[in-house]
Design a protein around this motif. Structure first.
Motif, short mmCIF file in Angstrom:
data_model
loop_
_atom_site.label_atom_id
_atom_site.label_comp_id
_atom_site.label_asym_id
_atom_site.label_seq_id
_atom_site.Cartn_x
_atom_site.Cartn_y
_atom_site.Cartn_z
N HIS A 38 -29.59 -55.33 -41.11
CA HIS A 38 -29.53 -54.24 -40.13
C HIS A 38 -28.49 -54.64 -39.10
O HIS A 38 -28.71 -55.54 -38.30
CB HIS A 38 -30.91 -54.05 -39.49
N ARG A 39 -27.33 -53.99 -39.15
CA ARG A 39 -26.17 -54.44 -38.38
C ARG A 39 -26.48 -54.56 -36.89
O ARG A 39 -26.10 -55.55 -36.25
CB ARG A 39 -24.98 -53.50 -38.63
N GLN A 40 -27.14 -53.59 -36.34
CA GLN A 40 -27.43 -53.61 -34.91
C GLN A 40 -28.33 -54.79 -34.55
O GLN A 40 -28.09 -55.52 -33.58
CB GLN A 40 -28.09 -52.29 -34.48
N LEU A 41 -29.37 -55.01 -35.35
CA LEU A 41 -30.31 -56.10 -35.05
C LEU A 41 -29.67 -57.47 -35.27
O LEU A 41 -29.97 -58.42 -34.54
CB LEU A 41 -31.58 -55.95 -35.89
N ILE A 42 -28.78 -57.57 -36.27
CA ILE A 42 -28.06 -58.84 -36.46
C ILE A 42 -27.18 -59.12 -35.25
O ILE A 42 -27.12 -60.25 -34.75
CB ILE A 42 -27.22 -58.80 -37.75
N SER A 43 -26.53 -58.08 -34.74
CA SER A 43 -25.66 -58.27 -33.58
C SER A 43 -26.45 -58.67 -32.34
O SER A 43 -25.90 -59.25 -31.40
CB SER A 43 -24.86 -56.99 -33.29
N GLU A 44 -27.77 -58.39 -32.36
CA GLU A 44 -28.64 -58.78 -31.25
C GLU A 44 -29.27 -60.15 -31.47
O GLU A 44 -30.11 -60.58 -30.68
CB GLU A 44 -29.73 -57.71 -31.06
N GLY A 45 -28.89 -60.83 -32.57
CA GLY A 45 -29.33 -62.20 -32.77
C GLY A 45 -30.24 -62.46 -33.94
O GLY A 45 -30.64 -63.61 -34.17
N GLU A 46 -30.59 -61.44 -34.72
CA GLU A 46 -31.49 -61.64 -35.86
C GLU A 46 -30.67 -62.02 -37.10
O GLU A 46 -30.61 -61.30 -38.09
CB GLU A 46 -32.33 -60.38 -36.09
N PHE A 47 -30.06 -63.22 -37.03
CA PHE A 47 -29.07 -63.63 -38.01
C PHE A 47 -29.68 -63.89 -39.40
O PHE A 47 -28.96 -63.86 -40.40
CB PHE A 47 -28.34 -64.89 -37.53
N TRP A 102 -21.08 -58.21 -43.52
CA TRP A 102 -21.00 -58.21 -42.05
C TRP A 102 -19.54 -58.14 -41.58
O TRP A 102 -19.21 -57.37 -40.68
CB TRP A 102 -21.67 -59.48 -41.51
N LEU A 103 -18.66 -58.93 -42.22
CA LEU A 103 -17.28 -59.02 -41.75
C LEU A 103 -16.40 -57.88 -42.23
O LEU A 103 -15.53 -57.41 -41.48
CB LEU A 103 -16.67 -60.35 -42.22
N PHE A 104 -16.59 -57.44 -43.47
CA PHE A 104 -15.60 -56.55 -44.09
C PHE A 104 -16.10 -55.14 -44.37
O PHE A 104 -15.31 -54.30 -44.82
CB PHE A 104 -15.09 -57.18 -45.39
N LYS A 109 -24.46 -50.14 -42.43
CA LYS A 109 -25.35 -50.44 -41.31
C LYS A 109 -26.64 -51.11 -41.77
O LYS A 109 -27.21 -51.93 -41.06
CB LYS A 109 -25.70 -49.15 -40.55
N VAL A 110 -27.11 -50.72 -42.97
CA VAL A 110 -28.34 -51.28 -43.53
C VAL A 110 -28.07 -51.61 -44.99
O VAL A 110 -27.41 -50.84 -45.70
CB VAL A 110 -29.51 -50.27 -43.42
#
Length: 197
Positions: A38-47, A102-104, A109-110
């Protein structure tokens, strides 16, 4: 009458069974919301989602398709690998695919599913076939390359998307396959005597 010479040794059969059981348990426990990419949650630290998303699925049909992929790879290439190599590959290719998305692939988004890393495993197996002079190796590699090229040209299958209740992330297939090529580089260093003594 011919018989299948299946790789039934414990060393060959245990790794795909463990991977399958993990994927089934994650589906049965309904952990998708906690583990999906989940792109948004990963960007918030849920790596952790970068890796964990590779082993969960949108529905049972999605899981079933990937279990067929695990079975197919076991039949074709179980004897090329070991337990430690199998799990190293599924973890490294899981990370590779997740980071690649994530990078490309900012439009994704999911994301969920084993298919990206499975493409990497089967590409590695085809290249191992080629290294060991298995006659089907080149055909398998060309077949996968053709499938990937067609997907990139034609786009994701709407029919499969309906079955799995999600857009087919064809980008993950390509990313995973590239990862399989990278993992196979040492095979060809050995083949052509390029490895350091």
């Amino acid at each position: 009458m011919f018989g299948l010479n299946l790789p039934l040794s414990r060393n060959y059969i245990l790794p795909p069974i463990v991977l399958s059981v993990i994927a089934i348990l994650l589906m049965a426990l309904d952990l998708r919301d906690m583990l999906e990419f989940h792109r948004q949650l990963i960007s918030e630290g849920e790596f952790w989602r970068i890796l964990s998303s590779q082993y969960i699925h949108t529905n049972w049909t999605h899981l079933g398709l990937n279990l067929i992929g695990i079975l197919f790879i076991w039949i074709l290439h179980a004897e090329h690998t070991s337990t430690s190599r199998y799990f190293t590959h599924i973890i490294l290719l899981g990370i590779w695919t997740g980071v690649g998305i994530w990078l490309f692939c900012p439009d994704i988004k999911v994301y969920t599913g084993l298919s990206g890393l499975l493409h990497g495993i089967i590409v590695w197996g085809a290249l191992k076939d080629i290294q060991t002079k298995e006659p089907t190796g080149v055909l398998l590699f060309l077949g996968i390359a053709g499938k990937l090229a067609w997907e990139q040209y034609a786009g994701p299958s709407a029919e499969v998307g309906n079955l799995i209740n999600s857009r087919v992330a064809i980008e993950s297939h390509l990313i995973g396959a590239i990862g399989g090529v990278v993992l196979a580089i040492p095979l060809f260093k050995e083949k052509f005597g390029l490895a350091k003594n």
